[in-house]
Design a protein around this motif. Sequence first.
Motif, PDB file in Angstrom:
ATOM      1  N   GLN A 180      -7.331  -2.804  -3.766  1.00 54.98           N
ATOM      2  CA  GLN A 180      -6.895  -3.542  -4.942  1.00 54.98           C
ATOM      3  C   GLN A 180      -5.416  -3.887  -4.845  1.00 54.98           C
ATOM      4  N   THR A 181      -5.013  -4.877  -5.609  1.00 58.01           N
ATOM      5  CA  THR A 181      -3.600  -5.251  -5.678  1.00 58.01           C
ATOM      6  C   THR A 181      -2.764  -4.032  -6.026  1.00 58.01           C
ATOM      7  N   GLY A 182      -1.682  -3.870  -5.269  1.00 59.66           N
ATOM      8  CA  GLY A 182      -0.812  -2.720  -5.471  1.00 59.66           C
ATOM      9  C   GLY A 182      -1.169  -1.514  -4.629  1.00 59.66           C
ATOM     10  N   GLY A 183      -2.293  -1.569  -3.969  1.00 63.16           N
ATOM     11  CA  GLY A 183      -2.743  -0.452  -3.157  1.00 63.16           C
ATOM     12  C   GLY A 183      -2.102  -0.417  -1.789  1.00 63.16           C
ATOM     13  N   SER A 184      -2.559   0.532  -0.976  1.00 62.81           N
ATOM     14  CA  SER A 184      -1.990   0.734   0.352  1.00 62.81           C
ATOM     15  C   SER A 184      -3.086   0.862   1.410  1.00 62.81           C
ATOM     16  N   LEU A 185      -2.735   0.487   2.618  1.00 60.24           N
ATOM     17  CA  LEU A 185      -3.588   0.686   3.791  1.00 60.24           C
ATOM     18  C   LEU A 185      -2.693   0.980   4.982  1.00 60.24           C
ATOM     19  N   THR A 241      -8.490  -6.819  12.678  1.00 64.73           N
ATOM     20  CA  THR A 241      -9.116  -6.000  11.636  1.00 64.73           C
ATOM     21  C   THR A 241      -8.863  -6.674  10.288  1.00 64.73           C
ATOM     22  N   LEU A 242      -9.891  -6.779   9.473  1.00 68.01           N
ATOM     23  CA  LEU A 242      -9.818  -7.541   8.232  1.00 68.01           C
ATOM     24  C   LEU A 242      -9.256  -6.707   7.090  1.00 68.01           C
ATOM     25  N   VAL A 243      -8.259  -7.265   6.434  1.00 70.63           N
ATOM     26  CA  VAL A 243      -7.688  -6.661   5.232  1.00 70.63           C
ATOM     27  C   VAL A 243      -7.960  -7.609   4.066  1.00 70.63           C
ATOM     28  N   THR A 244      -8.590  -7.083   3.033  1.00 70.23           N
ATOM     29  CA  THR A 244      -8.885  -7.873   1.849  1.00 70.23           C
ATOM     30  C   THR A 244      -8.267  -7.191   0.639  1.00 70.23           C
ATOM     31  N   VAL A 245      -7.416  -7.946  -0.065  1.00 73.83           N
ATOM     32  CA  VAL A 245      -6.751  -7.412  -1.252  1.00 73.83           C
ATOM     33  C   VAL A 245      -7.318  -8.145  -2.466  1.00 73.83           C
ATOM     34  N   LYS A 271      -0.691  -7.354  -1.915  1.00 77.02           N
ATOM     35  CA  LYS A 271      -0.930  -8.496  -2.792  1.00 77.02           C
ATOM     36  C   LYS A 271      -2.125  -9.294  -2.256  1.00 77.02           C
ATOM     37  N   PRO A 272      -2.764 -10.083  -3.097  1.00 70.32           N
ATOM     38  CA  PRO A 272      -3.857 -10.937  -2.603  1.00 70.32           C
ATOM     39  C   PRO A 272      -3.432 -11.833  -1.435  1.00 70.32           C
ATOM     40  N   ASP A 273      -2.171 -12.270  -1.424  1.00 72.17           N
ATOM     41  CA  ASP A 273      -1.682 -13.111  -0.320  1.00 72.17           C
ATOM     42  C   ASP A 273      -1.630 -12.374   1.017  1.00 72.17           C
ATOM     43  N   ASP A 274      -1.757 -11.062   0.989  1.00 69.49           N
ATOM     44  CA  ASP A 274      -1.787 -10.287   2.240  1.00 69.49           C
ATOM     45  C   ASP A 274      -3.175 -10.285   2.868  1.00 69.49           C
ATOM     46  N   THR A 275      -4.148 -10.816   2.171  1.00 76.13           N
ATOM     47  CA  THR A 275      -5.506 -10.870   2.701  1.00 76.13           C
ATOM     48  C   THR A 275      -5.524 -11.717   3.973  1.00 76.13           C
ATOM     49  N   ALA A 276      -6.022 -11.122   5.054  1.00 77.17           N
ATOM     50  CA  ALA A 276      -6.041 -11.801   6.355  1.00 77.17           C
ATOM     51  C   ALA A 276      -6.701 -10.897   7.383  1.00 77.17           C
TER      52      ALA A 276
END
Length: 124
Positions: A12-17, A118-122, A86-91
């Motif tokens: 989710q937005t604000g989270g970490s990976l 590796t897919l990151v979805t925010v 952020k959602p813009d980090d989705t890639a």
Amino acid sequence: VQLQASGGGLVQTGGSLRLSCAASTRTFTMYDMAWFRQTLGKEREFVARVSGSGVLTWYADSVKGRFTISRDNTKNTMYLQMNSLKPDDTAVYYCAADDIPGGDWKLRSAYDYWGQGTLVTVSS
């Protein structure tokens, strides 16, 4: 050199990976390493880079202060800690290795080896 990226997922937005990139080479410290990311229909863009020793790091303005690149040369592994996502980090995130540092290392063409992504979805 073979690179294996892992650690992507849905957050989710604000989270970490934390992403990891494992390298199969006996000379890992000879490579500057980097993370790039790519979304559908766009060019692969530079995210962050770390020197062979791990001492020097560089970041894209869009991630500065939120992402941290690091490496553990005893494990032949590079990391990308991503906070305040952020959602813009989705890639799709790709790791890359540069065996002859020099030139414009923000360009995809500067790198000699690539991981599979590796897919990151925010989510918002």
